[in-house]
Motif scaffolding. Structure first.
Motif, mmCIF file in Angstrom:
data_model
loop_
_atom_site.group_PDB
_atom_site.id
_atom_site.type_symbol
_atom_site.label_atom_id
_atom_site.label_comp_id
_atom_site.label_asym_id
_atom_site.label_seq_id
_atom_site.Cartn_x
_atom_site.Cartn_y
_atom_site.Cartn_z
ATOM 1 N N ALA A 107 -11.914 69.191 81.262
ATOM 2 C CA ALA A 107 -12.939 68.522 80.455
ATOM 3 C C ALA A 107 -12.832 67.009 80.607
ATOM 4 O O ALA A 107 -13.850 66.319 80.767
ATOM 5 N N VAL A 108 -11.624 66.485 80.596
ATOM 6 C CA VAL A 108 -11.423 65.042 80.740
ATOM 7 C C VAL A 108 -11.834 64.580 82.129
ATOM 8 O O VAL A 108 -12.454 63.527 82.284
ATOM 9 N N ARG A 109 -11.518 65.364 83.152
ATOM 10 C CA ARG A 109 -11.910 65.008 84.523
ATOM 11 C C ARG A 109 -13.421 64.908 84.661
ATOM 12 O O ARG A 109 -13.924 64.037 85.370
ATOM 13 N N ARG A 110 -14.130 65.800 83.989
ATOM 14 C CA ARG A 110 -15.599 65.736 84.037
ATOM 15 C C ARG A 110 -16.109 64.417 83.479
ATOM 16 O O ARG A 110 -17.062 63.851 83.993
ATOM 17 N N VAL A 111 -15.438 63.910 82.453
ATOM 18 C CA VAL A 111 -15.858 62.642 81.843
ATOM 19 C C VAL A 111 -15.390 61.459 82.684
ATOM 20 O O VAL A 111 -16.172 60.568 83.009
ATOM 21 N N VAL A 112 -14.110 61.443 83.050
ATOM 22 C CA VAL A 112 -13.526 60.284 83.723
ATOM 23 C C VAL A 112 -13.957 60.194 85.183
ATOM 24 O O VAL A 112 -14.432 59.149 85.631
ATOM 25 N N VAL A 148 -19.625 62.012 77.333
ATOM 26 C CA VAL A 148 -18.714 62.793 76.500
ATOM 27 C C VAL A 148 -19.490 63.802 75.662
ATOM 28 O O VAL A 148 -19.097 64.972 75.561
ATOM 29 N N ALA A 149 -20.580 63.371 75.058
ATOM 30 C CA ALA A 149 -21.349 64.265 74.193
ATOM 31 C C ALA A 149 -21.882 65.472 74.969
ATOM 32 O O ALA A 149 -21.862 66.602 74.467
ATOM 33 N N ALA A 161 -13.281 65.350 69.365
ATOM 34 C CA ALA A 161 -12.092 65.974 69.956
ATOM 35 C C ALA A 161 -11.962 65.565 71.422
ATOM 36 O O ALA A 161 -10.867 65.214 71.886
ATOM 37 N N LEU A 162 -13.074 65.585 72.131
ATOM 38 C CA LEU A 162 -13.047 65.204 73.543
ATOM 39 C C LEU A 162 -12.729 63.727 73.700
ATOM 40 O O LEU A 162 -11.994 63.341 74.614
ATOM 41 N N TRP A 205 -9.082 63.527 73.519
ATOM 42 C CA TRP A 205 -8.457 63.995 74.746
ATOM 43 C C TRP A 205 -8.509 62.917 75.820
ATOM 44 O O TRP A 205 -7.544 62.697 76.537
ATOM 45 N N VAL A 206 -9.657 62.262 75.944
ATOM 46 C CA VAL A 206 -9.820 61.208 76.949
ATOM 47 C C VAL A 206 -8.860 60.060 76.645
ATOM 48 O O VAL A 206 -8.203 59.526 77.538
ATOM 49 N N ARG A 207 -8.763 59.685 75.374
ATOM 50 C CA ARG A 207 -7.862 58.602 74.961
ATOM 51 C C ARG A 207 -6.410 58.964 75.292
ATOM 52 O O ARG A 207 -5.660 58.150 75.827
ATOM 53 N N ALA A 208 -6.013 60.194 74.987
ATOM 54 C CA ALA A 208 -4.644 60.643 75.273
ATOM 55 C C ALA A 208 -4.382 60.651 76.776
ATOM 56 O O ALA A 208 -3.309 60.257 77.234
#
Length: 92
Positions: A16-21, A27-28, A40-41, A44-47
């Motif tokens: 999920a994070v790879r899809r965003v980054v 993100v939405a 929540a996502l 995850w991205v922040r972490a």
């Protein structure tokens, strides 16, 4: 009544994070597609950005740095105890 807390695998979160980054998807949109709250996502991205390769270790699993700190604190406590014992012996 509150919903039971869902747990997600490390691989699921990383994908999920790879899809965003990497892919630049919003993100939405990703959150809606995988069925989670966008907050929540965002977490995850922040972490992931903060910890990179060690992100999403799981409960109770420490980073290498935290493990080293724990080990050093244990060693310090042991040495201080030995020192205190020796002080008491020499004062007698």
């Amino acid at each position: 009544m509150a919903k039971p807390r869902r747990k997600f695998s490390r691989e699921y979160k990383l994908e999920a994070v790879r899809r965003v980054v990497n892919n630049g998807e919003p993100v939405a949109e990703v959150a809606r597609a995988i069925g989670i709250e966008s907050q929540a996502l965002y977490g995850w991205v922040r972490a992931f950005k903060a910890e990179a390769g060690e992100a999403f270790r799981g409960n109770g699993k420490l980073t290498a740095q935290d493990e080293e700190i724990r080990k050093l604190r244990r060693e310090l406590a042991r040495v201080q105890e030995e020192r205190d014992i020796l002080k008491k012996v020499y004062l007698l």
